[in-house]
Design a protein around this motif. Structure first.
Motif, PDB file in Angstrom:
ATOM      1  N   ALA A 132       1.038  -1.121  -0.258  1.00  0.00           N
ATOM      2  CA  ALA A 132      -0.126   0.183   0.182  1.00  0.00           C
ATOM      3  C   ALA A 132       1.123   0.982   0.296  1.00  0.00           C
ATOM      4  CB  ALA A 132      -0.833  -0.055   0.913  1.00  0.00           C
ATOM      5  N   GLN A 133       2.088   1.369   0.753  1.00  0.00           N
ATOM      6  CA  GLN A 133       2.838   2.276   0.540  1.00  0.00           C
ATOM      7  C   GLN A 133       3.979   2.567  -0.105  1.00  0.00           C
ATOM      8  OE1 GLN A 133       4.835   0.524   3.731  1.00  0.00           O
ATOM      9  NE2 GLN A 133       3.642   1.530   5.780  1.00  0.00           N
ATOM     10  N   ALA A 134       3.871   1.858  -0.707  1.00  0.00           N
ATOM     11  CA  ALA A 134       4.830   1.517  -2.056  1.00  0.00           C
ATOM     12  C   ALA A 134       3.901   2.054  -3.120  1.00  0.00           C
ATOM     13  CB  ALA A 134       5.051  -0.506  -2.521  1.00  0.00           C
ATOM     14  N   SER A 135       2.419   1.417  -3.302  1.00  0.00           N
ATOM     15  CA  SER A 135       1.604   2.035  -4.487  1.00  0.00           C
ATOM     16  C   SER A 135       1.568   3.637  -4.091  1.00  0.00           C
ATOM     17  CB  SER A 135       0.327   1.899  -3.966  1.00  0.00           C
ATOM     18  OG  SER A 135      -0.959   1.428  -4.689  1.00  0.00           O
ATOM     19  N   ALA A 136       1.459   4.344  -3.588  1.00  0.00           N
ATOM     20  CA  ALA A 136       1.108   6.000  -2.919  1.00  0.00           C
ATOM     21  C   ALA A 136       2.344   6.770  -3.458  1.00  0.00           C
ATOM     22  CB  ALA A 136       0.850   6.304  -1.449  1.00  0.00           C
ATOM     23  N   ARG A 137       3.912   5.770  -3.301  1.00  0.00           N
ATOM     24  CA  ARG A 137       5.059   6.516  -4.162  1.00  0.00           C
ATOM     25  C   ARG A 137       5.186   6.242  -5.316  1.00  0.00           C
ATOM     26  NH1 ARG A 137       7.073   3.763   0.723  1.00  0.00           N
ATOM     27  NH2 ARG A 137       8.259   2.092  -0.548  1.00  0.00           N
ATOM     28  N   MET A 138       4.497   5.413  -5.357  1.00  0.00           N
ATOM     29  CA  MET A 138       4.581   5.058  -7.026  1.00  0.00           C
ATOM     30  C   MET A 138       3.173   6.440  -8.004  1.00  0.00           C
ATOM     31  SD  MET A 138       4.684   0.985  -8.246  1.00  0.00           S
ATOM     32  CE  MET A 138       3.374   0.159  -7.055  1.00  0.00           C
ATOM     33  N   ALA A 139       2.348   6.814  -7.280  1.00  0.00           N
ATOM     34  CA  ALA A 139       1.762   7.247  -7.793  1.00  0.00           C
ATOM     35  C   ALA A 139       2.453   8.970  -7.770  1.00  0.00           C
ATOM     36  CB  ALA A 139       0.170   7.491  -7.132  1.00  0.00           C
ATOM     37  N   THR A 163      -4.619  -1.818 -13.798  1.00  0.00           N
ATOM     38  CA  THR A 163      -3.774  -1.952 -13.125  1.00  0.00           C
ATOM     39  C   THR A 163      -4.119  -0.265 -11.402  1.00  0.00           C
ATOM     40  OG1 THR A 163      -2.958   0.160 -13.834  1.00  0.00           O
ATOM     41  CG2 THR A 163      -1.996  -1.957 -14.292  1.00  0.00           C
ATOM     42  N   GLY A 164      -5.176  -1.240 -11.031  1.00  0.00           N
ATOM     43  CA  GLY A 164      -5.735  -0.481  -9.868  1.00  0.00           C
ATOM     44  C   GLY A 164      -5.385  -1.096  -8.593  1.00  0.00           C
ATOM     45  N   ALA A 165      -6.864  -1.110  -7.511  1.00  0.00           N
ATOM     46  CA  ALA A 165      -6.757  -1.414  -6.098  1.00  0.00           C
ATOM     47  C   ALA A 165      -6.786  -2.874  -5.951  1.00  0.00           C
ATOM     48  CB  ALA A 165      -7.504  -0.696  -5.537  1.00  0.00           C
ATOM     49  N   LEU A 166      -7.186  -3.263  -7.662  1.00  0.00           N
ATOM     50  CA  LEU A 166      -7.439  -4.686  -7.779  1.00  0.00           C
ATOM     51  C   LEU A 166      -6.718  -5.498  -7.757  1.00  0.00           C
ATOM     52  CD1 LEU A 166     -10.993  -4.274 -10.151  1.00  0.00           C
ATOM     53  CD2 LEU A 166     -11.252  -5.300  -7.489  1.00  0.00           C
ATOM     54  N   VAL A 167      -5.650  -4.470  -8.197  1.00  0.00           N
ATOM     55  CA  VAL A 167      -4.215  -5.642  -8.322  1.00  0.00           C
ATOM     56  C   VAL A 167      -2.950  -5.313  -6.727  1.00  0.00           C
ATOM     57  CG1 VAL A 167      -4.051  -5.235 -10.681  1.00  0.00           C
ATOM     58  CG2 VAL A 167      -2.782  -4.182  -9.807  1.00  0.00           C
ATOM     59  N   GLY A 170      -2.799  -1.398  -1.803  1.00  0.00           N
ATOM     60  CA  GLY A 170      -3.311   0.338  -2.241  1.00  0.00           C
ATOM     61  C   GLY A 170      -3.878   0.554  -3.286  1.00  0.00           C
ATOM     62  N   GLU A 171      -3.890   2.001  -4.345  1.00  0.00           N
ATOM     63  CA  GLU A 171      -4.405   2.196  -4.841  1.00  0.00           C
ATOM     64  C   GLU A 171      -3.678   1.579  -6.235  1.00  0.00           C
ATOM     65  OE1 GLU A 171      -4.681   6.419  -5.009  1.00  0.00           O
ATOM     66  OE2 GLU A 171      -5.903   6.487  -3.348  1.00  0.00           O
ATOM     67  N   GLY A 172      -2.608   0.429  -6.335  1.00  0.00           N
ATOM     68  CA  GLY A 172      -1.797   0.199  -8.037  1.00  0.00           C
ATOM     69  C   GLY A 172      -1.392   0.809  -8.229  1.00  0.00           C
ATOM     70  N   THR A 173      -0.330   0.446  -9.672  1.00  0.00           N
ATOM     71  CA  THR A 173       0.509   0.632  -9.911  1.00  0.00           C
ATOM     72  C   THR A 173       0.095   1.463 -11.214  1.00  0.00           C
ATOM     73  OG1 THR A 173       0.108  -1.122 -11.269  1.00  0.00           O
ATOM     74  CG2 THR A 173       1.093  -1.280  -9.423  1.00  0.00           C
ATOM     75  N   ALA A 174      -0.104   1.648 -12.110  1.00  0.00           N
ATOM     76  CA  ALA A 174       0.200   2.021 -13.263  1.00  0.00           C
ATOM     77  C   ALA A 174      -1.804   3.589 -13.103  1.00  0.00           C
ATOM     78  CB  ALA A 174      -0.610   2.221 -14.991  1.00  0.00           C
ATOM     79  N   LEU A 175      -2.796   2.444 -13.388  1.00  0.00           N
ATOM     80  CA  LEU A 175      -4.162   3.162 -12.428  1.00  0.00           C
ATOM     81  C   LEU A 175      -4.169   4.474 -11.724  1.00  0.00           C
ATOM     82  CD1 LEU A 175      -7.016   3.892 -13.985  1.00  0.00           C
ATOM     83  CD2 LEU A 175      -7.487   2.035 -12.194  1.00  0.00           C
ATOM     84  N   ALA A 176      -2.681   3.667 -10.310  1.00  0.00           N
ATOM     85  CA  ALA A 176      -2.975   5.102  -9.090  1.00  0.00           C
ATOM     86  C   ALA A 176      -2.136   6.097 -10.001  1.00  0.00           C
ATOM     87  CB  ALA A 176      -1.694   4.182  -8.068  1.00  0.00           C
ATOM     88  N   THR A 335       9.968   4.196 -22.728  1.00  0.00           N
ATOM     89  CA  THR A 335      10.534   5.455 -22.089  1.00  0.00           C
ATOM     90  C   THR A 335      11.243   5.579 -20.618  1.00  0.00           C
ATOM     91  OG1 THR A 335       9.233   6.336 -23.503  1.00  0.00           O
ATOM     92  CG2 THR A 335      10.471   7.731 -22.183  1.00  0.00           C
ATOM     93  N   ALA A 336      10.755   4.897 -19.481  1.00  0.00           N
ATOM     94  CA  ALA A 336      11.137   4.765 -18.188  1.00  0.00           C
ATOM     95  C   ALA A 336      10.476   3.949 -17.241  1.00  0.00           C
ATOM     96  CB  ALA A 336      10.403   6.065 -17.500  1.00  0.00           C
ATOM     97  N   ILE A 337      11.132   3.225 -16.076  1.00  0.00           N
ATOM     98  CA  ILE A 337      10.394   2.368 -15.175  1.00  0.00           C
ATOM     99  C   ILE A 337      10.671   3.136 -13.852  1.00  0.00           C
ATOM    100  CG2 ILE A 337      10.333   0.396 -13.322  1.00  0.00           C
ATOM    101  CD1 ILE A 337      12.176  -1.241 -16.891  1.00  0.00           C
ATOM    102  N   VAL A 338       8.734   3.294 -13.650  1.00  0.00           N
ATOM    103  CA  VAL A 338       8.677   4.113 -12.483  1.00  0.00           C
ATOM    104  C   VAL A 338       8.468   3.261 -11.630  1.00  0.00           C
ATOM    105  CG1 VAL A 338       7.233   5.708 -11.332  1.00  0.00           C
ATOM    106  CG2 VAL A 338       7.980   5.565 -13.609  1.00  0.00           C
ATOM    107  N   THR A 339       8.982   2.841  -9.910  1.00  0.00           N
ATOM    108  CA  THR A 339       9.793   1.911  -8.854  1.00  0.00           C
ATOM    109  C   THR A 339       8.603   2.790  -7.599  1.00  0.00           C
ATOM    110  OG1 THR A 339      11.601   2.200  -8.104  1.00  0.00           O
ATOM    111  CG2 THR A 339      10.597   0.360 -10.515  1.00  0.00           C
ATOM    112  N   GLU A 340       8.579   2.612  -6.395  1.00  0.00           N
ATOM    113  CA  GLU A 340       8.477   3.540  -5.152  1.00  0.00           C
ATOM    114  C   GLU A 340       9.095   3.558  -4.493  1.00  0.00           C
ATOM    115  OE1 GLU A 340       8.795  -1.184  -3.802  1.00  0.00           O
ATOM    116  OE2 GLU A 340       8.805   0.196  -5.835  1.00  0.00           O
ATOM    117  N   ASN A 341      11.076   3.167  -5.554  1.00  0.00           N
ATOM    118  CA  ASN A 341      12.171   4.389  -4.737  1.00  0.00           C
ATOM    119  C   ASN A 341      13.052   4.877  -6.066  1.00  0.00           C
ATOM    120  OD1 ASN A 341      11.894   2.684  -1.720  1.00  0.00           O
ATOM    121  ND2 ASN A 341      11.990   0.776  -3.090  1.00  0.00           N
ATOM    122  N   GLY A 342      12.351   5.000  -7.251  1.00  0.00           N
ATOM    123  CA  GLY A 342      13.025   5.700  -8.097  1.00  0.00           C
ATOM    124  C   GLY A 342      12.619   5.607  -9.249  1.00  0.00           C
ATOM    125  N   ILE A 343      13.076   6.035 -10.213  1.00  0.00           N
ATOM    126  CA  ILE A 343      12.932   6.297 -11.660  1.00  0.00           C
ATOM    127  C   ILE A 343      13.902   5.566 -12.396  1.00  0.00           C
ATOM    128  CG2 ILE A 343      11.784   7.627 -13.670  1.00  0.00           C
ATOM    129  CD1 ILE A 343      10.494   9.501 -11.868  1.00  0.00           C
TER     130      ILE A 343
END
Length: 368
Positions: A132-139, A163-167, A170-176, A335-343
């Motif tokens: 859940a915390q990672a989801s918020a940071r990725m968003a 890629t939202g809350a169903l996966v 938290g709120e997900g990855t790309a959909l977040a 173009t880029a990979i976005v993670t909770e700890n960086g791009i």
């Protein structure tokens, strides 16, 4: 604006602990919970896509290991069975492994069976919170990247699969990321690929977008090229089920054609995924095992669910079907990979390795 759906939870009724899932096979028509009392039931839910999505599969795997322990099943066997349930999704094995490590350590420390299952459950709950915390940071990071790449705002984002809350916990990855843009009034349009053959975009992403009040439009997968040609897409934002050490991305089949279209039309192609989806032990895209799904998912519409009336046939009886669950997008198209700890941008083997090393050492967010 509706609240995000709760895709998975641990419950402890009088009859004993269970894992409760929002049955994604029944969405959007019905919101039905599925109760798993043992590991075989959970594995069936995973394989039939009642629960799905890379981050959430990791959480499900960890809870599944705890469920096996508390119910008195063979924990080592359960770990093997769970890890193999969907081979492409690296998070599943990761989650199982974390809970198993905690379980073994507790036993080795003399805690006994109850202490061991409680340790496994605590680890599963920790992973759930972390996701859940990672989801918020990725968003947050994904939104900042969109602002840099598209300074005019008013983003028109194309997404694929769900890629939202169903996966996620938290709120997900790309959909977040799309949700974060929507909350500040910068999501002009969310283009939702139908995502054939199982329609995760139509059934699940549209369901989540509608609940959140996002401006969205559904399209068939083969209409995406028309959108690009008309200049209606500002960026593609997708998730991932496994990212190899070289930056190759395994995601729902249909992702690779979008990357090719994006490159031709000079549109950013962004992959949003937690660092747990990066598998440095898989050298490149060719080493990723791609799950092959049953032919009936293609030859019938919609695919029948176990125990229910089969779908209507749309192909002659006996038709063979090519039905990979995923395809592989090479790093040069990302173009880029976005993670909770960086791009990571550009996407390189060195950049991914450095990001993962920083993530393990807890040095915080870095853009490479």
């Amino acid at each position: 604006m509706g609240s995000a759906p709760v895709a998975l939870r641990w419950d402890e009724p009088p009859e004993g602990p269970v894992i409760v899932l929002l049955d994604q096979r029944r969405l959007p028509a019905e919101e039905v919970e599925l109760v798993c009392t043992d590991v075989p039931a959970l594995i069936d839910a995973i394989r039939t896509l009642a629960v799905r999505g890379a981050p959430l599969l990791g959480v499900a795997g960890a809870y599944g290991l705890a469920l096996a322990a508390v119910r008195g099943f063979d924990v080592e066997e359960a770990a093997e069975m769970l890890s193999a349930a969907r081979p492409t999704a690296v998070n599943l094995a990761y989650g199982v492994g974390r809970a198993l490590t905690a379980y073994r350590a507790s036993l080795a420390g003399g805690a006994g069976p109850e202490g061991a299952w409680r340790a496994a459950l605590a680890e599963a709950r920790a992973l759930h919170r972390e996701d859940a915390q990672a989801s918020a940071r990725m968003a947050e990071q994904g939104l900042e990247l969109l602002k840099e790449l598209l300074p005019g705002g008013g983003f028109r984002l194309l997404t694929h699969c769900n890629t939202g809350a169903l996966v996620s916990g938290g709120e997900g990855t790309a959909l977040a990321v799309a949700g974060a843009a929507h909350r500040i009034g910068e999501l002009r349009r969310l283009w939702v690929d139908e995502t054939r053959p199982l329609l995760q975009g139509a059934r699940l992403t549209a369901y989540e977008a509608a609940r959140a009040g996002m401006p969205y439009t559904l399209l068939t997968d083969n209409a995406a090229g028309s959108l690009f040609s008309a200049g209606e897409v500002d960026a593609v934002v997708i998730g991932a089920d496994r990212i190899a050490a070289d930056g190759s991305v395994a995601n729902k089949v249909g992702s690779y054609p979008l990357a090719v279209l994006a490159r031709y039309h000079h549109v950013p192609f962004l992959v949003v995924a937690p660092t747990t989806t990066v598998d440095l032990t898989t050298a490149d895209g060719g080493a990723i095992e791609v799950e092959q799904r049953p032919a009936l998912e293609v030859t019938e519409f919609p695919g029948g669910m176990p125990g229910e009336v089969p779908g209507r046939a749309v192909a002659p009886l006996g038709t063979q079907a090519y039905n990979p669950a995923f395809d592989i997008t090479p790093p040069e198209l990302v173009t880029a990979i976005v993670t909770e700890n960086g791009i990571v941008s550009p996407v390189t083997k060195t950049g991914l390795a450095e990001l993962c090393a920083r993530s393990r050492s807890g040095n915080g967010m870095m853009s490479i």
